[in-house]
Scaffold this motif. Structure first.
Motif, PDB file in Angstrom:
ATOM      1  N   LEU A   1      -5.854  25.136   6.871  1.00  2.62           N
ATOM      2  CA  LEU A   1      -6.970  24.437   7.511  1.00  2.62           C
ATOM      3  C   LEU A   1      -8.279  25.209   7.320  1.00  2.62           C
ATOM      4  O   LEU A   1      -9.334  24.612   7.075  1.00  2.62           O
ATOM      5  CB  LEU A   1      -6.677  24.246   9.003  1.00  2.62           C
ATOM      6  CG  LEU A   1      -7.710  23.458   9.799  1.00  2.62           C
ATOM      7  CD1 LEU A   1      -7.866  22.048   9.266  1.00  2.62           C
ATOM      8  CD2 LEU A   1      -7.325  23.423  11.284  1.00  2.62           C
TER       9      LEU A   1
ATOM     10  N   GLU B   1     -16.167  16.774  12.071  1.00  2.00           N
ATOM     11  CA  GLU B   1     -14.907  16.213  11.577  1.00  2.00           C
ATOM     12  C   GLU B   1     -13.714  17.134  11.855  1.00  2.00           C
ATOM     13  O   GLU B   1     -12.570  16.764  11.602  1.00  2.00           O
ATOM     14  CB  GLU B   1     -14.968  15.895  10.075  1.00  2.00           C
ATOM     15  CG  GLU B   1     -16.025  14.848   9.725  1.00  2.00           C
ATOM     16  CD  GLU B   1     -16.111  14.598   8.225  1.00  2.00           C
ATOM     17  OE1 GLU B   1     -15.263  15.140   7.481  1.00  2.00           O
ATOM     18  OE2 GLU B   1     -17.024  13.878   7.800  1.00  2.00           O
ATOM     19  N   TYR B   2     -13.969  18.358  12.347  1.00  2.35           N
ATOM     20  CA  TYR B   2     -12.886  19.293  12.692  1.00  2.35           C
ATOM     21  C   TYR B   2     -13.161  19.876  14.078  1.00  2.35           C
ATOM     22  O   TYR B   2     -13.008  21.087  14.306  1.00  2.35           O
ATOM     23  CB  TYR B   2     -12.796  20.417  11.656  1.00  2.35           C
ATOM     24  CG  TYR B   2     -12.468  19.955  10.258  1.00  2.35           C
ATOM     25  CD1 TYR B   2     -11.150  19.796   9.844  1.00  2.35           C
ATOM     26  CD2 TYR B   2     -13.492  19.656   9.344  1.00  2.35           C
ATOM     27  CE1 TYR B   2     -10.839  19.367   8.559  1.00  2.35           C
ATOM     28  CE2 TYR B   2     -13.195  19.225   8.058  1.00  2.35           C
ATOM     29  CZ  TYR B   2     -11.871  19.075   7.667  1.00  2.35           C
ATOM     30  OH  TYR B   2     -11.574  18.647   6.394  1.00  2.35           O
TER      31      TYR B   2
ATOM     32  N   LYS C   1     -11.629  19.623  16.885  1.00  2.00           N
ATOM     33  CA  LYS C   1     -10.466  20.103  17.633  1.00  2.00           C
ATOM     34  C   LYS C   1      -9.570  20.965  16.757  1.00  2.00           C
ATOM     35  O   LYS C   1      -9.283  20.607  15.611  1.00  2.00           O
ATOM     36  CB  LYS C   1      -9.645  18.913  18.174  1.00  2.00           C
ATOM     37  CG  LYS C   1     -10.383  18.031  19.162  1.00  2.00           C
ATOM     38  CD  LYS C   1     -10.681  18.770  20.444  1.00  2.00           C
ATOM     39  CE  LYS C   1     -11.406  17.887  21.453  1.00  2.00           C
ATOM     40  NZ  LYS C   1     -11.832  18.629  22.630  1.00  2.00           N
TER      41      LYS C   1
ATOM     42  N   PRO D   1      -6.034  22.033  15.768  1.00  2.00           N
ATOM     43  CA  PRO D   1      -4.669  21.524  15.971  1.00  2.00           C
ATOM     44  C   PRO D   1      -3.749  22.651  16.433  1.00  2.00           C
ATOM     45  O   PRO D   1      -3.753  23.751  15.858  1.00  2.00           O
ATOM     46  CB  PRO D   1      -4.270  21.008  14.590  1.00  2.00           C
ATOM     47  CG  PRO D   1      -5.142  21.731  13.624  1.00  2.00           C
ATOM     48  CD  PRO D   1      -6.417  22.046  14.346  1.00  2.00           C
TER      49      PRO D   1
ATOM     50  N   GLU E   1       0.241  23.813  18.043  1.00  2.00           N
ATOM     51  CA  GLU E   1       1.625  23.500  18.408  1.00  2.00           C
ATOM     52  C   GLU E   1       1.920  24.286  19.679  1.00  2.00           C
ATOM     53  O   GLU E   1       1.674  25.491  19.755  1.00  2.00           O
ATOM     54  CB  GLU E   1       2.600  23.820  17.276  1.00  2.00           C
ATOM     55  CG  GLU E   1       2.427  25.155  16.594  1.00  2.00           C
ATOM     56  CD  GLU E   1       3.376  25.314  15.411  1.00  2.00           C
ATOM     57  OE1 GLU E   1       3.992  24.306  15.010  1.00  2.00           O
ATOM     58  OE2 GLU E   1       3.492  26.442  14.910  1.00  2.00           O
TER      59      GLU E   1
ATOM     60  N   PRO F   1       3.484  17.752  10.505  1.00  2.00           N
ATOM     61  CA  PRO F   1       2.496  17.361  11.530  1.00  2.00           C
ATOM     62  C   PRO F   1       1.164  18.053  11.305  1.00  2.00           C
ATOM     63  O   PRO F   1       1.125  19.238  10.961  1.00  2.00           O
ATOM     64  CB  PRO F   1       3.149  17.803  12.841  1.00  2.00           C
ATOM     65  CG  PRO F   1       4.174  18.821  12.470  1.00  2.00           C
ATOM     66  CD  PRO F   1       4.625  18.494  11.086  1.00  2.00           C
ATOM     67  N   ARG F   2       0.086  17.308  11.510  1.00  2.61           N
ATOM     68  CA  ARG F   2      -1.255  17.877  11.308  1.00  2.61           C
ATOM     69  C   ARG F   2      -2.088  17.869  12.592  1.00  2.61           C
ATOM     70  O   ARG F   2      -3.168  18.435  12.637  1.00  2.61           O
ATOM     71  CB  ARG F   2      -2.000  17.091  10.213  1.00  2.61           C
ATOM     72  CG  ARG F   2      -1.461  17.344   8.819  1.00  2.61           C
ATOM     73  CD  ARG F   2      -2.224  16.541   7.772  1.00  2.61           C
ATOM     74  NE  ARG F   2      -3.653  16.804   7.773  1.00  2.61           N
ATOM     75  CZ  ARG F   2      -4.229  17.830   7.151  1.00  2.61           C
ATOM     76  NH1 ARG F   2      -3.486  18.705   6.483  1.00  2.61           N
ATOM     77  NH2 ARG F   2      -5.546  17.991   7.175  1.00  2.61           N
ATOM     78  N   SER F   3      -1.623  17.191  13.614  1.00  2.00           N
ATOM     79  CA  SER F   3      -2.375  17.152  14.876  1.00  2.00           C
ATOM     80  C   SER F   3      -1.559  17.822  15.984  1.00  2.00           C
ATOM     81  O   SER F   3      -0.353  18.035  15.854  1.00  2.00           O
ATOM     82  CB  SER F   3      -2.704  15.708  15.256  1.00  2.00           C
ATOM     83  OG  SER F   3      -1.515  14.947  15.373  1.00  2.00           O
ATOM     84  N   THR F   4      -2.245  18.128  17.075  1.00  2.00           N
ATOM     85  CA  THR F   4      -1.626  18.857  18.201  1.00  2.00           C
ATOM     86  C   THR F   4      -0.391  18.135  18.727  1.00  2.00           C
ATOM     87  O   THR F   4      -0.383  16.909  18.895  1.00  2.00           O
ATOM     88  CB  THR F   4      -2.655  19.024  19.332  1.00  2.00           C
ATOM     89  OG1 THR F   4      -3.719  19.851  18.871  1.00  2.00           O
ATOM     90  CG2 THR F   4      -2.027  19.655  20.562  1.00  2.00           C
TER      91      THR F   4
ATOM     92  N   THR G   1       0.655  13.515  23.744  1.00  2.00           N
ATOM     93  CA  THR G   1      -0.476  14.422  24.007  1.00  2.00           C
ATOM     94  C   THR G   1      -1.554  13.759  24.853  1.00  2.00           C
ATOM     95  O   THR G   1      -2.090  14.367  25.790  1.00  2.00           O
ATOM     96  CB  THR G   1      -1.080  14.913  22.679  1.00  2.00           C
ATOM     97  OG1 THR G   1      -0.038  15.460  21.878  1.00  2.00           O
ATOM     98  CG2 THR G   1      -2.129  15.987  22.927  1.00  2.00           C
ATOM     99  N   ASN G   2      -1.886  12.503  24.560  1.00  2.00           N
ATOM    100  CA  ASN G   2      -2.923  11.809  25.336  1.00  2.00           C
ATOM    101  C   ASN G   2      -2.504  11.638  26.788  1.00  2.00           C
ATOM    102  O   ASN G   2      -3.289  11.882  27.709  1.00  2.00           O
ATOM    103  CB  ASN G   2      -3.234  10.448  24.719  1.00  2.00           C
ATOM    104  CG  ASN G   2      -3.976  10.578  23.406  1.00  2.00           C
ATOM    105  OD1 ASN G   2      -4.698  11.550  23.195  1.00  2.00           O
ATOM    106  ND2 ASN G   2      -3.788   9.616  22.516  1.00  2.00           N
TER     107      ASN G   2
END
Length: 994
Positions: free
Chosen positions: A26, A99-100, A102, A104, A106, A155-158, A197-198
């Motif tokens: 990243l 665009e970045y 946040k 990410p 784990e 996976p690419r998001s939290t 997550t949400n």
């Protein structure tokens, strides 16, 4: 030795493992896109997460941590609430890389048990067995593999993963946000849970808000013990509890938790609307006779809302309901969620109802998402108040709770009765009963295998139960009298007192069979104090009315006081409030008791706070015991404050008598409670008011803007107090402070405190005409874009005041149009009406515009609650209305003052207005009304001055009488110089006429 004690003193801890997802790749991706070095990106990411962790550590959310020296952290947390809050704070960041924004992450959540020797800092943490076991679970690796197999990519998001052991401690509703995942590793079945997550963030936000709300309630002396957050834990449905519930009508959450209450038909009618999370204020009222199940239905609705993760508050004591209404706007300084408030007998407090009606009419709480669910016994007084609320034009739902056929069937099923177990004659008689409580009593009677011919008559149900209690449980009957006596004074009684009351043996009162039918533990105080109250106030009232003939209340009070122990703060507070209420009700009756018990009461005053000693002082002064009053006042000055609220009481005490001591206590408070905003504000305001005396301290504050301007959104009231100091004593700092605040406003336009910050900012720059000109335009843009924000009303009111003084004609026209449009939707908003009238009260205003507004307000004058609106309206009427119109308004205001009897602000203005423009008859009517008012409010100096102005318009003989009466009044009020000056002026005019 340590191994041998491993099974003892184990403490359960939650473990949170954090790792930046794709740390290396990243950083490369961002570096290429942004044209910066990879190491800078990685350094920024590490610092952002590290800052958040240090912040939650400072707040006491985590008890230990270890940084893995790369891109991973291990945190130790005491409770599940802090797990949610800590992760929420870490997720709420902004990298400022477009665009970045946040990072990410784990995240894994686990649980471990540690003995008292365990250390939770740095490398020590990973030496512990349960920490090693958690790290070896490798559930993050298993999830990544599972995800790749399912989606053909990493996976690419939290994502948030929870171990099976941590999942088991979640509440039932929290488990709903988790998805179970099973996979195999080396032939072994691995089970873990992934949280959405949400939804996790939503749950965490609610948890954070509840924690903040609890902290607020604990710090507010006028809310603590009066308002509680409902945190009802789910319990398995219990058949035994159902049987118990349907033999009585208890107001205990235990029965609600166990679903022991039978569903009422009215529930299905109310629930769909209650759970609909609409915007704004709503009011649901359940009406019914005593013992009809209103409170149980209200609690059932409240519990089911908690089950849906709503924030539910319960008013457990009506004494401070007015203050609770006043505090609600403060809740929304840190709340974003809707709140639900449960209130029994909502209309029993007259002052509280006036506060609620004022807040609604002025539009102060209209935009807050508040749903009130409450109960009341239907009578003419309740109906009048309900009609008053309907006139506020807010959603008011009222339903009467009756016993339906469906209700009866479900009650019978709950206790195991049906058409086959009871005969048709019994069924017919049961179904003819329309009182809920009587129906339960009859069902209980049948369950006892008694003959139907012996069924008790409906009209004597309560008396029959009391007679039964006396015959079957004489000790419980005797104990019940003490509880009823206390309940008649709206108090609860400590279990520790009832167990030791002299001449009786009640130590096992909670073990007596059937006690739960009559008494239960109150929710008004912390559980460790175990206060008791009657299971239902109506039964307690009937009992007391029958028992009082044979037992003197004075004797009961004496027994209770003699039982209380020194150095037990709960028992001492009980005695204090019992005497306070009794002496308020009947000073002559209870003064001899207090005098007789003075030695015991003096000893009991040893473990209470400063504010309570001052209450004792007021009690003694009320009944003329001046020596005791002075003793309490002296003790209050030297007493050690037990909490921030107690310290503030002591500070305010010394502000009047010893400013040096007040300053010493304020600085002690800042050191002891560094996060207490109220103490900070009081410190700054004190230095502002005592600038000459404490100039060195003031200069020290002025030189530390960064200390007082930290996080303005959460500390807007501290910022406001600091700005007042800068304006008054450090004008050279205005440009720098203004830049700091303006930067915050630019970055936080949608923050819930933005309106309050705008007000402080505009006050700060008011002398810089060029800057003010630009910022008024910017503020206007903000107002137009944030009409639904909570601070809109106050900022618009403030802004309109600035425009009325400094704005151009076009700006005034623009603001007036906006105000009138807004008032068309919110016609009761008092602050906005005042702003509108201030704008019109200038040479700029057109006659037609003024007349239109005057006509509108005069037509609805009966419904105006805000005194400032009427006072300002009279100023405009004096300038623009015809003589006939002025006389018409005098008549309307006469009626308004009869309804708003306690008002003195409008009354003073009205008296002068009548004296100028009223007919002789109107002057006489106003005079007679005011004479009555002064009998009720003899100490009001301002109204008395206005009264004398009116007196001067009457016949000479009447003037002489009033001057003599005022002379007598002045003997008792020698400090009232305005009255003396007015009388002297009237005497001089009288001499001239001679």
């Amino acid at each position: 030795m340590r191994e041998g004690l491993n099974s003892y003193n184990k403490r359960k801890k939650f473990l949170i493992y954090l790792d930046i997802l794709g740390f290396e790749g990243l950083a490369k991706e961002i570096a290429v896109k942004k044209g910066i070095e990879e190491r800078k990106v990685r350094k920024d990411f590490i610092e952002i997460i590290q800052e958040r962790i240090e912040e939650i550590e400072k707040q006491g959310r985590i008890t230990g941590k270890r940084y893995g020296e790369s891109d991973d952290w291990l945190l130790v947390v005491d409770c599940i609430d802090n797990v949610f809050i800590s992760i929420l704070r870490i997720l709420k960041h902004n990298t400022e890389y477009r665009e970045y924004e946040k990072i990410p992450l784990e995240i894994a959540i686990g649980i471990g048990e540690y003995d008292k020797w365990a250390k939770f800092e740095g490398r020590n943490l990973i030496f512990e067995n349960d920490t090693i076991a958690f790290l070896k679970t490798n559930i993050l690796k298993y999830y990544r593999e599972w995800y790749r197999n399912k989606n053909d990519q990493s996976p690419r998001s939290t994502f948030i993963i929870i171990t099976e052991s941590a999942y088991q401690v979640l509440e039932t509703w929290d488990k709903k946000i988790c998805e179970q995942i099973s996979c195999k590793s080396n032939g072994k079945e691995i089970t873990f849970f992934k949280s959405d997550t949400n939804r996790f963030e939503q749950k965490a936000l609610r948890t954070f808000e509840i924690v903040r709300l609890k902290e607020y309630l604990n710090q507010a002396w006028d809310l603590k013990n009066y308002l509680k957050v409902v945190e009802t834990k789910y319990a398995q449905e219990s058949g035994e509890q159902k049987k118990k519930f349907h033999s009585i009508v208890p107001l205990s959450w235990d029965y609600i938790r166990a679903s022991a209450d039978s569903k009422r038909d009215l529930y299905d009618e109310i629930w769909p609307e209650v759970q609909n999370d609409k915007q704004g204020f709503r009011f649901f009222l359940i009406l019914g006779e005593p013992l009809s199940g209103k409170s149980t239905l209200m609690r059932r609705l409240g519990f089911d809302l908690v089950y849906q993760s709503k924030i539910v508050l319960q008013v457990v004591d009506l004494q401070n309901l007015g203050n609770i209404w006043n505090h609600i706007p403060s809740f929304y300084e840190f709340l974003t969620s809707s709140i639900y408030i449960l209130i029994d007998d909502v209309f029993d407090n007259d002052d509280a109802f006036k506060v609620l009606r004022r807040l609604l009419n002025e539009g102060i709480i209209q935009d807050f998402n508040i749903t009130v669910i409450c109960t009341a016994i239907l009578n003419p007084n309740v109906q009048r108040r309900l009609n008053d609320l309907h006139r506020t034009r807010f959603p008011i739902f009222s339903k009467e709770l009756n016993l339906t056929e469906g209700d009866k069937q479900r009650i019978l099923e709950s206790v195991g009765l049906d058409q086959y177990s009871i005969d048709s004659r019994t069924t017919e008689r049961l179904m003819a009963i329309n009182r809920f409580y009587t129906f339960l009593a009859q069902v209980q009677f049948i369950k006892g295998n008694q003959l139907i011919s012996e069924m008790i008559p409906s009209e004597t149900t309560e008396e029959w139960r009391l007679k039964n209690l006396k015959e079957q449980q004489p000790r419980l009957y005797e104990a019940y009298k003490y509880i009823c006596f206390v309940n008649q004074h709206n108090l609860v009684i400590p279990l520790s007192i009832i167990q030791r009351v002299e001449n009786y043996e009640f130590s096992d009162i909670l073990d007596i069979k059937g006690h739960e039918d009559w008494i239960f533990k109150s929710e008004a105080y912390a559980p460790e104090n175990t206060p008791l109250e009657a299971a239902h106030w109506f039964l307690a009232k009937i009992y007391w009315e029958n028992y009082v003939q044979s037992k003197s209340p004075k004797n009961i009070l004496t027994e209770l006081v003699n039982t209380a122990r020194p150095n037990n703060s709960f028992e001492e507070l009980f005695v204090l409030h019992l005497f306070r209420i009794c002496i308020d009700e009947s000073p002559d009756t209870y003064k001899p008791i207090l005098e007789a018990l003075s030695e015991k009461v003096n000893i009991l005053q040893g473990a209470i706070g400063v504010d309570h000693l001052l209450i004792w002082q007021r009690i003694y002064l009320k009944i003329g015991m001046k020596d005791d009053a002075e003793r309490c006042f002296t003790e209050a000055k030297i007493h050690t404050a037990v909490n921030p609220a107690d310290l503030r009481v002591q500070i305010n005490l010394f502000m009047k008598i010893d400013p040096n001591k007040a300053l010493e206590l304020l600085e002690e408070g800042l050191s002891k409670y560094p996060d207490n905003k109220t103490i900070k504000v009081e410190y700054l305001n004190f230095l502002l008011n005592e600038a000459d005396r404490f100039s060195k301290h003031l200069l020290r504050v002025i030189d530390q803007p960064s200390k007082w301007l930290i996080d303005p959104g959460e500390n807007w009231n501290v910022l406001e107090a600091y700005i007042d100091i800068v304006i008054a004593h450090a004008h050279e700092l205005v440009p720098n402070v203004a830049i700091m605040i303006r930067r915050w406003l630019t970055e936080h336009q949608n923050h819930r405190s933005a309106a309050a910050i705008w007000i402080s900012y505009l006050k700060l720059i008011q002398h810089d005409k060029d800057l003010m000109k630009d910022e008024l335009r910017n503020c206007w843009k903000w107002l137009l874009q944030h009409k639904t924000e909570r601070g809109y009303i106050l900022l618009m009111h403030f802004y309109a005041g600035l425009i009325s003084k400094n704005g151009t004609g076009n700006q005034k026209e623009e603001v007036l149009t906006e105000l009138l449009t807004w008032l068309g939707v919110h016609p009761k908003a008092g602050h906005i009406w005042v702003a509108c009238l201030n704008l019109l009260d200038s040479a700029w205003a057109e006659k037609d515009d003024v007349r239109k507004v005057i006509d509108t307000l005069v037509a609805q004058i009966k419904e105006i609650e805000h005194p400032n609106v009427i006072v300002k309206l009279l100023d405009l009427v004096e300038k623009w209305a015809t003589p006939t119109e002025k006389k018409e308004i005098i008549n309307k205001l006469h009626n308004w003052l009869e309804i708003h009897w306690d008002d003195n602000y409008v009354r003073s203005k009205y008296m002068r207005f009548v004296g100028k423009f009223g007919t002789e008859k109107q002057v006489d009517c106003a005079f007679e009304q005011n004479k009555r008012w002064l009998k009720d409010h003899p100490d009001d100096e301002n109204v008395r001055v206005s009264h004398l102005t009116l007196v001067a318009k009457r016949r000479r003989k009447q003037v002489d009488i009033e001057i003599i009466e005022c002379g007598k009044w002045l003997v008792a009020h020698p400090e009232a110089r305005n009255i003396q000056e007015k009388i002297d002026s009237m005497n001089r005019k009288k001499e001239k006429k001679k």
